[in-house]
Design an enzyme around this catalytic site. Structure first.
Site, PDB file in Angstrom:
ATOM      1  N   HIS A   1       0.853  -1.174   0.000  1.00  0.00           N
ATOM      2  CA  HIS A   1       0.000   0.000   0.000  1.00  0.00           C
ATOM      3  C   HIS A   1       0.895   1.232   0.000  1.00  0.00           C
ATOM      4  O   HIS A   1       2.112   1.128   0.133  1.00  0.00           O
ATOM      5  CB  HIS A   1      -0.965   0.005   1.182  1.00  0.00           C
ATOM      6  CG  HIS A   1      -0.304   0.155   2.518  1.00  0.00           C
ATOM      7  ND1 HIS A   1      -0.902  -0.165   3.699  1.00  0.00           N
ATOM      8  CD2 HIS A   1       0.938   0.587   2.883  1.00  0.00           C
ATOM      9  CE1 HIS A   1      -0.102   0.059   4.712  1.00  0.00           C
ATOM     10  NE2 HIS A   1       1.018   0.528   4.242  1.00  0.00           N
TER      11      HIS A   1
ATOM     12  N   HIS B   1       5.241   3.684  -2.134  1.00  0.00           N
ATOM     13  CA  HIS B   1       4.779   2.298  -2.121  1.00  0.00           C
ATOM     14  C   HIS B   1       5.642   1.522  -1.140  1.00  0.00           C
ATOM     15  O   HIS B   1       6.868   1.496  -1.269  1.00  0.00           O
ATOM     16  CB  HIS B   1       4.887   1.708  -3.531  1.00  0.00           C
ATOM     17  CG  HIS B   1       4.083   0.468  -3.727  1.00  0.00           C
ATOM     18  ND1 HIS B   1       4.484  -0.757  -3.255  1.00  0.00           N
ATOM     19  CD2 HIS B   1       2.887   0.260  -4.346  1.00  0.00           C
ATOM     20  CE1 HIS B   1       3.588  -1.670  -3.577  1.00  0.00           C
ATOM     21  NE2 HIS B   1       2.603  -1.084  -4.239  1.00  0.00           N
ATOM     22  N   HIS B   2       5.002   0.881  -0.162  1.00  0.00           N
ATOM     23  CA  HIS B   2       5.748   0.289   0.944  1.00  0.00           C
ATOM     24  C   HIS B   2       6.650  -0.862   0.503  1.00  0.00           C
ATOM     25  O   HIS B   2       7.606  -1.213   1.210  1.00  0.00           O
ATOM     26  CB  HIS B   2       4.791  -0.183   2.042  1.00  0.00           C
ATOM     27  CG  HIS B   2       5.285   0.088   3.425  1.00  0.00           C
ATOM     28  ND1 HIS B   2       6.578  -0.165   3.816  1.00  0.00           N
ATOM     29  CD2 HIS B   2       4.658   0.604   4.513  1.00  0.00           C
ATOM     30  CE1 HIS B   2       6.730   0.170   5.091  1.00  0.00           C
ATOM     31  NE2 HIS B   2       5.595   0.648   5.529  1.00  0.00           N
ATOM     32  N   THR B   3       6.373  -1.455  -0.653  1.00  0.00           N
ATOM     33  CA  THR B   3       7.259  -2.509  -1.140  1.00  0.00           C
ATOM     34  C   THR B   3       8.663  -1.962  -1.395  1.00  0.00           C
ATOM     35  O   THR B   3       9.650  -2.684  -1.273  1.00  0.00           O
ATOM     36  CB  THR B   3       6.692  -3.124  -2.436  1.00  0.00           C
ATOM     37  OG1 THR B   3       5.427  -3.717  -2.147  1.00  0.00           O
ATOM     38  CG2 THR B   3       7.609  -4.191  -2.994  1.00  0.00           C
TER      39      THR B   3
ATOM     40  N   ASN C   1      13.154  -2.690   3.009  1.00  0.00           N
ATOM     41  CA  ASN C   1      12.287  -2.951   4.154  1.00  0.00           C
ATOM     42  C   ASN C   1      13.020  -3.818   5.168  1.00  0.00           C
ATOM     43  O   ASN C   1      13.428  -4.933   4.855  1.00  0.00           O
ATOM     44  CB  ASN C   1      11.007  -3.654   3.695  1.00  0.00           C
ATOM     45  CG  ASN C   1      10.043  -2.694   3.032  1.00  0.00           C
ATOM     46  OD1 ASN C   1       9.339  -1.942   3.700  1.00  0.00           O
ATOM     47  ND2 ASN C   1      10.019  -2.704   1.713  1.00  0.00           N
TER      48      ASN C   1
END
Length: 492
Positions: free
Chosen positions: A30, A170-172, A348
């Site tokens: 998201h 975008h968190h990816t 991440n």
């Protein structure tokens, strides 16, 4: 009317693919949405500060190419894998919306939320402002048939007396620590441009050689099972998009069945020190707790009591509480890996979550001793997230049919589990964006995540805000909770 003109990096890139790590693939799909508030007098979309913001971003993107990419599916993958795609035409969507011009013929441009001073008087609450007024709508509505989405999108909102900078990523692509690296570079280059009034030199300052080594988070423990990762589960449907034909660029958004409100509380530097001193004195082992451990323990106890004890959160007359509460928190464990990852690593680095499960009766028990025990449980949970735990998490994901099949096995809302996202270590409120902008006066989130407690960045006075999502009745109980309000001042 909005003005849109994408920002290209100062130095164009050739066609290239940035491969995402296993932890990147497993991250929530998201857009995280951060709002930074600056007090500034301006003359609209043509104000020079807008031009300098664009220039500063262009140089910063040359330093961190991941943010100018497109997020796309890996061709031929059957595991829902994504990658980042670069090219000579790569650019970041840039949108400027001037809400200072109130034209009735343009209803999308009307602003009914007051001036910057009005928002400051409301402590910059954005809960009543639809997100599509503040952030690029492209980050809110992802078509099911989309084949690519931007890694980063920017919207500059001009209101009377101020500027609201919306940064969506975008968190990816990365975690908050990585985004902070980009934001600091952007602030530095914008400040330099506002000072010299000259064209940018293009002298980018790329990160360390190890900053782009995402492959280091592909290496997992072979044979790891869910027994190595309690409180997680394998569920292929948990995050899958509603449309079966989607490329899964965006996780499903599940509705929240229980009404909730978002409240904000302020912990001053003096209150934080007092809380730490009380817990240290009450600790059976004489432990000295960090600020985040102390505040997390306080929130865990008092939010839980406000939500689950029958009478006002003080425990008087309450019947026995059954069951447990799982505390979880997202960690930046760059330094815990072997070998450690550098501080400027882009990616991440926040799974698996640290977790501590405690009986509800113990969570809600009164007294400083039980509160110190909760802080100790939180410390033990965070210390348990070491290189072995991370490698086990990666190993499980590597063996699953799809990289998104592993998910949390707990429910943060309506609970009784509780999650904390700690942003206090980010220097967002101390970054200098130049003589016209200065440092942001406030940071807010346009993201809504169920059941989370957010600890915001430390301000220049050494305090920070904490944002809590829970039922309106629970917020009222917190406001009447003398022990909680001894340290936390209700903001809004």
């Amino acid at each position: 009317m909005a003005e849109t003109l994408p920002v290209k990096p100062n130095t164009p890139f050739s066609d290239d693919i940035i491969k995402l790590s296993t932890l990147d693939q497993q991250a929530q799909r998201h857009y995280a949405k951060v709002l930074a508030f600056f007090r500034i007098g301006h003359a609209g979309k043509r104000d020079p500060v807008i031009r300098e913001l664009r220039r500063g971003l262009a140089i910063s993107l040359s330093e961190a190419p991941d943010f100018v990419s497109q997020v796309v599916p890996v061709p031929g993958s059957t595991r829902k894998e994504l990658q980042l795609q670069l090219g000579p035409d790569s650019a970041v969507p840039w949108r400027v919306v001037d809400y200072t011009q109130q034209d009735p013929s343009e209803p999308d441009n009307l602003w009914g939320y007051g001036s910057y001073d009005d928002m400051a008087a409301r402590h910059f609450s954005v809960t009543d402002i639809p997100p599509e007024r503040l952030v690029d709508p492209a980050c809110l509505h992802i078509p099911d048939d989309a084949q690519e989405v931007p890694a980063l999108a920017i919207q500059v909102n001009l209101i009377r007396g101020g500027l609201i900078l919306a940064i969506c990523w975008h968190h990816t692509v990365c975690d908050a620590r990585s985004l902070n690296f980009l934001a600091n570079a952007w602030a530095r280059h914008t400040a330099a441009s506002l000072t010299t009034h000259s064209e940018p030199s293009g002298a980018a300052q790329p990160g360390s050689e190890e900053a782009g080594e995402r492959w280091r988070l592909n290496i997992g423990t072979r044979g790891a099972t869910l027994a190595d990762l309690p409180d997680y589960k394998v569920d292929a449907a948990a995050r899958s998009p509603l449309s079966a034909g989607s490329t899964h660029l965006h996780d499903r958004i599940d509705p929240v069945a229980v009404p909730f409100v978002i409240s904000t509380w302020y912990f001053s530097a003096a209150a934080l020190q007092s809380l730490r001193s009380v817990l240290e004195a009450a600790s059976a082992a004489g432990e000295s707790f960090t600020t985040v451990e102390a505040v997390s323990a306080l929130a865990w106890r008092h939010v839980t009591r406000a939500r689950f004890l029958p009478r006002g959160g003080d425990g008087d007359g309450a019947g026995p509480l059954e069951g447990t509460s799982l505390f979880s928190t997202r960690l930046d464990f760059r330094a815990r890996l072997r070998p450690p990852l550098p501080g400027d690593f882009i990616g991440n680095v926040c799974e698996p979550n640290a977790r501590a499960r405690v009986a509800l009766s113990e969570v809600c028990a009164p007294g400083h001793g039980p509160l110190a025990a909760l802080a100790s449980a939180i410390r033990g949970a965070t210390e348990a997230v070491d290189d072995d735990a991370v490698r086990a998490h990666i190993g499980i994901v590597n063996e699953l049919p799809a990289v998104t099949d592993l998910t949390w096995g707990y429910d943060l809302f309506p609970g009784p589990d509780l999650g904390v996202t700690d942003l206090s270590g980010l220097d967002s409120l101390r970054a200098d964006w130049g003589r016209r902008l200065g440092a942001p006066e406030c940071v807010r989130l346009a993201t809504r995540e169920n059941g989370l407690v957010y600890i915001f960045p430390v301000d220049r006075d050494g305090g920070f805000e904490v944002q809590v999502q829970c039922e309106a009745e629970a917020v009222e109980k917190l406001q009447r909770d003398g022990e909680f309000t001894e340290y936390a001042a209700f903001v809004v």
